[in-house]
Design an enzyme around this catalytic site. Sequence first.
Site, mmCIF file in Angstrom:
data_model
loop_
_atom_site.group_PDB
_atom_site.id
_atom_site.type_symbol
_atom_site.label_atom_id
_atom_site.label_comp_id
_atom_site.label_asym_id
_atom_site.label_seq_id
_atom_site.Cartn_x
_atom_site.Cartn_y
_atom_site.Cartn_z
ATOM 1 C CG ASP A 183 -2.079 0.914 1.117
ATOM 2 O OD1 ASP A 183 -2.276 1.488 0.023
ATOM 3 O OD2 ASP A 183 -2.813 1.082 2.115
ATOM 4 C CG ASN A 192 -7.605 -2.251 -5.897
ATOM 5 O OD1 ASN A 192 -6.678 -3.026 -5.664
ATOM 6 N ND2 ASN A 192 -7.877 -1.241 -5.083
HETATM 7 C C1 FPP Z 1 -1.689 0.171 -3.378
HETATM 8 O O1 FPP Z 1 -1.270 1.503 -3.469
HETATM 9 C C2 FPP Z 1 -1.225 -0.638 -4.490
HETATM 10 C C3 FPP Z 1 -2.023 -1.249 -5.429
HETATM 11 C C4 FPP Z 1 -3.481 -1.140 -5.453
HETATM 12 C C5 FPP Z 1 -1.472 -2.049 -6.500
HETATM 13 C C6 FPP Z 1 -0.172 -2.746 -6.239
HETATM 14 C C7 FPP Z 1 0.456 -2.927 -7.551
HETATM 15 C C8 FPP Z 1 1.785 -2.887 -7.800
HETATM 16 C C9 FPP Z 1 2.807 -2.762 -6.772
HETATM 17 C C10 FPP Z 1 2.273 -2.947 -9.191
HETATM 18 C C11 FPP Z 1 2.026 -4.176 -9.999
HETATM 19 C C12 FPP Z 1 2.024 -5.476 -9.281
HETATM 20 C C13 FPP Z 1 2.733 -6.578 -9.611
HETATM 21 C C14 FPP Z 1 2.509 -7.815 -8.836
HETATM 22 C C15 FPP Z 1 3.761 -6.595 -10.681
HETATM 23 P P1 FPP Z 1 -2.387 2.627 -3.553
HETATM 24 O O2 FPP Z 1 -2.584 2.963 -4.994
HETATM 25 O O3 FPP Z 1 -3.615 2.172 -2.855
HETATM 26 O O4 FPP Z 1 -1.694 3.813 -2.789
HETATM 27 P P2 FPP Z 1 -2.420 4.956 -1.942
HETATM 28 O O5 FPP Z 1 -3.143 4.277 -0.821
HETATM 29 O O6 FPP Z 1 -1.268 5.785 -1.468
HETATM 30 O O7 FPP Z 1 -3.326 5.688 -2.873
#
Ligand code: FPP
Length: 246
Positions: A21, A69
Site C-alpha cells: 500500500d 480496486n
Molecule cells: C496500493 O497503493 C497498491 C495497489 C493497489 C497495487 C499494487 C500494484 C503494484 C505494486 C504494481 C504491480 C504489481 C505486480 C505484482 C507486478 P495505492 O494505490 O492504494 O496507494 P495509496 O493508498 O497511497 O493511494
Amino acid sequence: MSLLNKINTDNLPKHLAIIMDGNGRWAKQKGMLRAFGHENGTKSVRTTVEACARLGIENLTLYAFSTENWNRPKLEVELLMKLLISSLKKELETLVKNNIKLNAIGNLDNLPKVVQKELLEVIEKTKMNTRMTLTLALSYGSREEILNAVKKISDKVKNNIISIDSIDETVLNNHLYTHDLTDVDLVVRTSGEHRISNFLLWQIAYAEFYFTDVLWPDFTEEHLYEAIISYQKRERRFGKTSEQIK
Ligand code: FPP
C-alpha cells in the site's frame, strides 16, 4: 550486526502475505501522477520476491489488485493491468532462474483476456518450480472467495457428493482459492494503514501482523528483514498458554 544476520532461518514465516500500500501517496509526495507510484511499486515487488526466495520463505502472497480496486478510475485500472502484463513478461526469466512457482488467486475470469493469457503462460512455465510459491492476489476479495466455497460445497451437498456432517474446516479450506497453500503466518501492510481490506480473512486466523509507515515503493530488503525479526520475537500460542508452548 546487519539485520540479515539477526534472522533465524529456522523460524521463518512459512507463508508471508503482503498488502502493498502507498503507491499513490508516494507519487503525490513527489508531485507525480499515481502511475509513477505503481511503476516504482513493481521494483519493490521484484526486490521482495528475490529477498524472500533467498531467505527460504516457502510462500509469498502479494495483494496486487482487489475486487474493490475495479472501482478506481478507468485509466488507473488500465495502467495496473498493463504493469502486470509487462512485469509478467519481464520477470518470467527471473522466476525460472530462481526456481519460483507463480500462482494466482482471485476472480481471474474478470481480468482482461491478455492478462489471463500472460498469467496462465507464466503459471504453466513455472509450475514445476519448488523453491518458493509466489501467489498474486488479483481481482481478489476474501468474502467472495468464502462465498464461492460455500456455494461449491452446497452444490456438492445438493448432489449427494458430500453430507452436511462431513463439512469441517478442512473441507471449507479445500474449496478456497488458496487450497494448496498453508495458513498465513505473517501479514505485512505498508503505508501506515492498519486494516485488512478483505484479504485472506479465513487464512489469517492465527497470523501475526506487522504494520509499517514505509510506503510500498520505498520498501526494501531491510524493511522486510525488520518485519521478520519482529515476527521472530513474538510468542505464537495458538490459544494455548505460554507454559504449554515452552
Ligand atoms: C496500493 O497503493 C497498491 C495497489 C493497489 C497495487 C499494487 C500494484 C503494484 C505494486 C504494481 C504491480 C504489481 C505486480 C505484482 C507486478 P495505492 O494505490 O492504494 O496507494 P495509496 O493508498 O497511497 O493511494
